[in-house]
Write an enzyme that holds these catalytic residues in place. Structure first.
Site, PDB file in Angstrom:
ATOM      1  N   HIS A   2     -14.796  13.256  16.647  1.00 33.66           N
ATOM      2  CA  HIS A   2     -15.278  13.547  18.002  1.00 33.66           C
ATOM      3  C   HIS A   2     -14.398  12.930  19.082  1.00 33.66           C
ATOM      4  O   HIS A   2     -14.623  13.143  20.262  1.00 33.66           O
ATOM      5  CB  HIS A   2     -16.700  13.024  18.183  1.00 33.66           C
ATOM      6  CG  HIS A   2     -16.785  11.526  18.185  1.00 33.66           C
ATOM      7  ND1 HIS A   2     -16.953  10.788  17.050  1.00 33.66           N
ATOM      8  CD2 HIS A   2     -16.697  10.627  19.189  1.00 33.66           C
ATOM      9  CE1 HIS A   2     -16.974   9.511  17.348  1.00 33.66           C
ATOM     10  NE2 HIS A   2     -16.817   9.375  18.639  1.00 33.66           N
TER      11      HIS A   2
HETATM   12  C1  UD1 Z   1     -18.919   8.969  23.769  1.00 35.24           C
HETATM   13  C2  UD1 Z   1     -18.042   7.743  24.006  1.00 35.24           C
HETATM   14  C3  UD1 Z   1     -17.280   7.421  22.736  1.00 35.24           C
HETATM   15  C4  UD1 Z   1     -18.212   7.261  21.546  1.00 35.24           C
HETATM   16  C5  UD1 Z   1     -19.096   8.482  21.420  1.00 35.24           C
HETATM   17  C6  UD1 Z   1     -20.104   8.249  20.333  1.00 35.24           C
HETATM   18  C7  UD1 Z   1     -17.145   7.412  26.263  1.00 35.24           C
HETATM   19  C8  UD1 Z   1     -15.909   7.516  27.095  1.00 35.24           C
HETATM   20  N1  UD1 Z   1     -17.065   7.997  25.048  1.00 35.24           N
HETATM   21  O1  UD1 Z   1     -18.053  10.064  23.519  1.00 35.24           O
HETATM   22  O2  UD1 Z   1     -16.575   6.214  22.908  1.00 35.24           O
HETATM   23  O3  UD1 Z   1     -17.442   7.120  20.390  1.00 35.24           O
HETATM   24  O4  UD1 Z   1     -19.780   8.701  22.671  1.00 35.24           O
HETATM   25  O5  UD1 Z   1     -20.563   9.441  19.794  1.00 35.24           O
HETATM   26  O6  UD1 Z   1     -18.125   6.852  26.694  1.00 35.24           O
HETATM   27  N2  UD1 Z   1     -23.225  16.134  24.571  1.00 35.24           N
HETATM   28  C9  UD1 Z   1     -24.256  16.927  24.185  1.00 35.24           C
HETATM   29  N3  UD1 Z   1     -25.385  16.308  23.718  1.00 35.24           N
HETATM   30  C10 UD1 Z   1     -25.499  14.964  23.626  1.00 35.24           C
HETATM   31  C11 UD1 Z   1     -24.412  14.177  24.020  1.00 35.24           C
HETATM   32  C12 UD1 Z   1     -23.275  14.777  24.494  1.00 35.24           C
HETATM   33  O7  UD1 Z   1     -24.194  18.152  24.258  1.00 35.24           O
HETATM   34  O8  UD1 Z   1     -26.554  14.474  23.212  1.00 35.24           O
HETATM   35  C13 UD1 Z   1     -22.017  16.754  25.128  1.00 35.24           C
HETATM   36  C14 UD1 Z   1     -21.887  16.364  26.615  1.00 35.24           C
HETATM   37  O9  UD1 Z   1     -22.456  17.324  27.433  1.00 35.24           O
HETATM   38  C15 UD1 Z   1     -20.418  16.201  26.827  1.00 35.24           C
HETATM   39  C16 UD1 Z   1     -19.840  16.019  25.424  1.00 35.24           C
HETATM   40  O10 UD1 Z   1     -20.874  16.235  24.494  1.00 35.24           O
HETATM   41  O11 UD1 Z   1     -19.868  17.354  27.390  1.00 35.24           O
HETATM   42  C17 UD1 Z   1     -19.273  14.628  25.265  1.00 35.24           C
HETATM   43  O12 UD1 Z   1     -20.267  13.631  25.503  1.00 35.24           O
HETATM   44  P1  UD1 Z   1     -19.852  12.206  26.137  1.00 35.24           P
HETATM   45  O13 UD1 Z   1     -20.996  11.298  26.054  1.00 35.24           O
HETATM   46  O14 UD1 Z   1     -19.241  12.406  27.468  1.00 35.24           O
HETATM   47  O15 UD1 Z   1     -18.657  11.712  25.224  1.00 35.24           O
HETATM   48  P2  UD1 Z   1     -18.596  11.536  23.647  1.00 35.24           P
HETATM   49  O16 UD1 Z   1     -17.504  12.404  23.130  1.00 35.24           O
HETATM   50  O17 UD1 Z   1     -19.947  11.687  23.065  1.00 35.24           O
HETATM   51  N1  UDP Z   2     -23.859   8.715  12.659  1.00 37.21           N
HETATM   52  C1  UDP Z   2     -25.050   9.356  12.330  1.00 37.21           C
HETATM   53  N2  UDP Z   2     -25.033  10.710  12.160  1.00 37.21           N
HETATM   54  C2  UDP Z   2     -23.899  11.459  12.278  1.00 37.21           C
HETATM   55  C3  UDP Z   2     -22.692  10.788  12.604  1.00 37.21           C
HETATM   56  C4  UDP Z   2     -22.703   9.409  12.800  1.00 37.21           C
HETATM   57  O1  UDP Z   2     -26.089   8.719  12.193  1.00 37.21           O
HETATM   58  O2  UDP Z   2     -23.957  12.688  12.107  1.00 37.21           O
HETATM   59  C5  UDP Z   2     -23.900   7.258  12.909  1.00 37.21           C
HETATM   60  C6  UDP Z   2     -22.974   6.447  12.052  1.00 37.21           C
HETATM   61  O3  UDP Z   2     -23.603   6.069  10.856  1.00 37.21           O
HETATM   62  C7  UDP Z   2     -22.682   5.245  12.961  1.00 37.21           C
HETATM   63  C8  UDP Z   2     -22.738   5.837  14.347  1.00 37.21           C
HETATM   64  O4  UDP Z   2     -23.452   7.055  14.237  1.00 37.21           O
HETATM   65  O5  UDP Z   2     -23.710   4.273  12.851  1.00 37.21           O
HETATM   66  C9  UDP Z   2     -21.350   6.072  14.842  1.00 37.21           C
HETATM   67  O6  UDP Z   2     -21.381   6.801  16.005  1.00 37.21           O
HETATM   68  P1  UDP Z   2     -20.146   7.633  16.536  1.00 37.21           P
HETATM   69  O7  UDP Z   2     -19.237   7.974  15.420  1.00 37.21           O
HETATM   70  O8  UDP Z   2     -20.697   8.736  17.346  1.00 37.21           O
HETATM   71  O9  UDP Z   2     -19.476   6.598  17.567  1.00 37.21           O
HETATM   72  P2  UDP Z   2     -18.278   5.555  17.481  1.00 37.21           P
HETATM   73  O10 UDP Z   2     -18.650   4.530  16.453  1.00 37.21           O
HETATM   74  O11 UDP Z   2     -17.039   6.322  17.165  1.00 37.21           O
HETATM   75  O12 UDP Z   2     -18.216   5.003  18.852  1.00 37.21           O
END
Ligand code: UD1
Ligand code: UDP
Length: 358
Positions: A203
């Site tokens: 992601h």
């Molecule tokens: C964010 C964090 C990243 C973390 C990740 C965990 C920042 C800069 N990035 O990235 O460090 O690893 O979360 O997963 O803070 N969206 C949905 N539904 C949701 C959440 C998000 O549709 O429940 C969509 C949003 O509309 C957005 C995109 O996903 O367009 C990205 O979401 P965003 O929270 O901005 O960044 P992540 O890639 O999730």
């Molecule tokens: N995770 C989860 N379901 C998924 C993918 C990840 O429960 O489908 C959990 C995973 O076990 C870990 C956390 O989400 O505890 C990690 O989140 P993510 O990879 O989104 O964020 P990051 O650690 O890269 O910031």
């Protein structure tokens, strides 16, 4: 003592699971959810499965660019900090919610405690790297997962107090993994057998926002020599859809696409996988704890100890390197790297200590 905790993303709900309940035995906690992650499968499921207390305040600040999102969070969090007048503000990790929570508190003169402090990729193109560095330098209490980030923070001459407490995600993983390993249902649902598949998550903006990089990711997945379960993060799902490549993945007989999974189902799949392929930070640690080799789809990692221990290989999006990494023998040793599963208690102790830097 009153602690205002700011969370907003999937990994932060897992981290709060190690701290919030314990903290509430000794202090008042106001849990604020920024709404950065808002789908039930990215948020509510973690509160339900891991017993995280429901947020006292739920904001709706997801979507948008990093700067715009962070700005909206700051505007919403500043008055909340004023209203609740906490003794400390607690933030986790490296997301926009982390920086916004930390900065809103620091501007109000409230001491900030940062859990998972001192992590660095040294890649300033990552929004997370900016969030980490800035949050560390505005924090009063820097709580580290291991000695490496603690030493680094001292070299960076941060002004706050640095402490090694261990990693709070380890607390949760050590509790849940044994139970999850015995749960066959998620494997059955995905149509895979223990030890005969890989689990994949991707992601990171650097991997999925640029179509050229995203194509390399798709090609890498198509080249995998064994079944691959891929729970799709919403960012990745949206980018694949926009590029018109989702159907290609759906059509690949060895790839099982699923929505994002709850922690229990994900952990069940992780613990029985032949290997983990991921660009997630948290998942690299969890694979290590489960004794599952990790192939990291990045060219840097903050969790360098897992690489040094031989359990994690950085391949970026190089398909040939990923396939070679899958052939590597599993190391004989798996030393304790990120604490003993008691980090949550140490976070609480550090928070409760009197004084500005706690
Ligand atoms: C964010 C964090 C990243 C973390 C990740 C965990 C920042 C800069 N990035 O990235 O460090 O690893 O979360 O997963 O803070 N969206 C949905 N539904 C949701 C959440 C998000 O549709 O429940 C969509 C949003 O509309 C957005 C995109 O996903 O367009 C990205 O979401 P965003 O929270 O901005 O960044 P992540 O890639 O999730
Ligand atoms: N995770 C989860 N379901 C998924 C993918 C990840 O429960 O489908 C959990 C995973 O076990 C870990 C956390 O989400 O505890 C990690 O989140 P993510 O990879 O989104 O964020 P990051 O650690 O890269 O910031």
């Amino acid at each position: 003592m009153k602690v205002l905790t700011v969370v907003g993303n999937r990994p932060q709900f897992v981290k709060a699971a190690a701290v919030s309940r314990m903290l509430r035995e000794r202090a008042d906690e106001v849990l604020v959810h920024t709404g950065q992650h808002y789908d039930d499968e990215m948020s509510a499921v973690f509160f339900a499965e891991l017993g995280v207390p429901p947020p006292a305040v739920e904001l709706d600040l997801g979507r948008g660019s990093n700067t715009e999102q962070t700005a909206r969070m700051l505007s919403a969090l500043a008055p909340l900090v004023d209203e609740h007048a906490p003794d400390r503000v607690l933030v986790y990790g490296d997301t926009n919610s982390t920086l916004a929570g930390g900065l809103a508190a620091a501007q109000a003169g409230i001491p900030v405690a940062h859990v998972e402090a001192g992590m660095r990729s040294f890649d300033r193109r990552m929004p997370e790297e900016l969030n980490r560095v800035l949050t560390d330098h505005l924090s009063d209490l820097l709580l580290c997962s291991s000695q490496v980030p603690a030493d680094r923070l001292r070299l960076e001459q941060v002004t706050g107090r640095v402490e090694v407490v261990g990693d709070v995600m380890v607390d949760v993983a050590l509790l849940v993994q044994p139970r999850a390993r015995a749960d066959a249902a998620p494997l059955r649902d995905a149509g895979v057998r223990p030890g005969e598949y890989v689990l994949v998550t991707a992601h990171r903006a650097g991997n999925v926002d640029d179509p050229g990089r995203l194509r390399r990711l798709v090609d890498l997945l198509l080249a995998l020599p064994l079944p691959a379960v891929l729970p799709l993060h919403p960012r990745t799902g949206a980018r694949l859809d926009a590029a018109g490549w989702l159907d290609e993945l759906h059509g690949a007989p060895h790839i099982r696409l699923t929505p994002p999974l709850g922690y229990l189902a994900f952990t069940a799949l992780l613990t029985r996988a032949r290997a983990m392929l991921t660009d997630s930070g948290g998942v690299q640690k969890e694979a290590y704890l489960a004794g599952v080799p990790c192939v990291t789809l990045r060219d840097t990692t903050e969790w360098t100890e897992t690489v040094d221990a031989g359990w994690n290989v950085l391949v970026d999006l190089d398909a040939a390197a990923a396939l070679a990494a899958l052939e590597r023998p599993v190391p004989a040793e798996r030393p304790e790297l990120y604490g003993d599963g008691q980090a949550g208690g140490r976070v609480v102790e550090a928070l409760l200590r009197p004084g500005r830097s706690a």
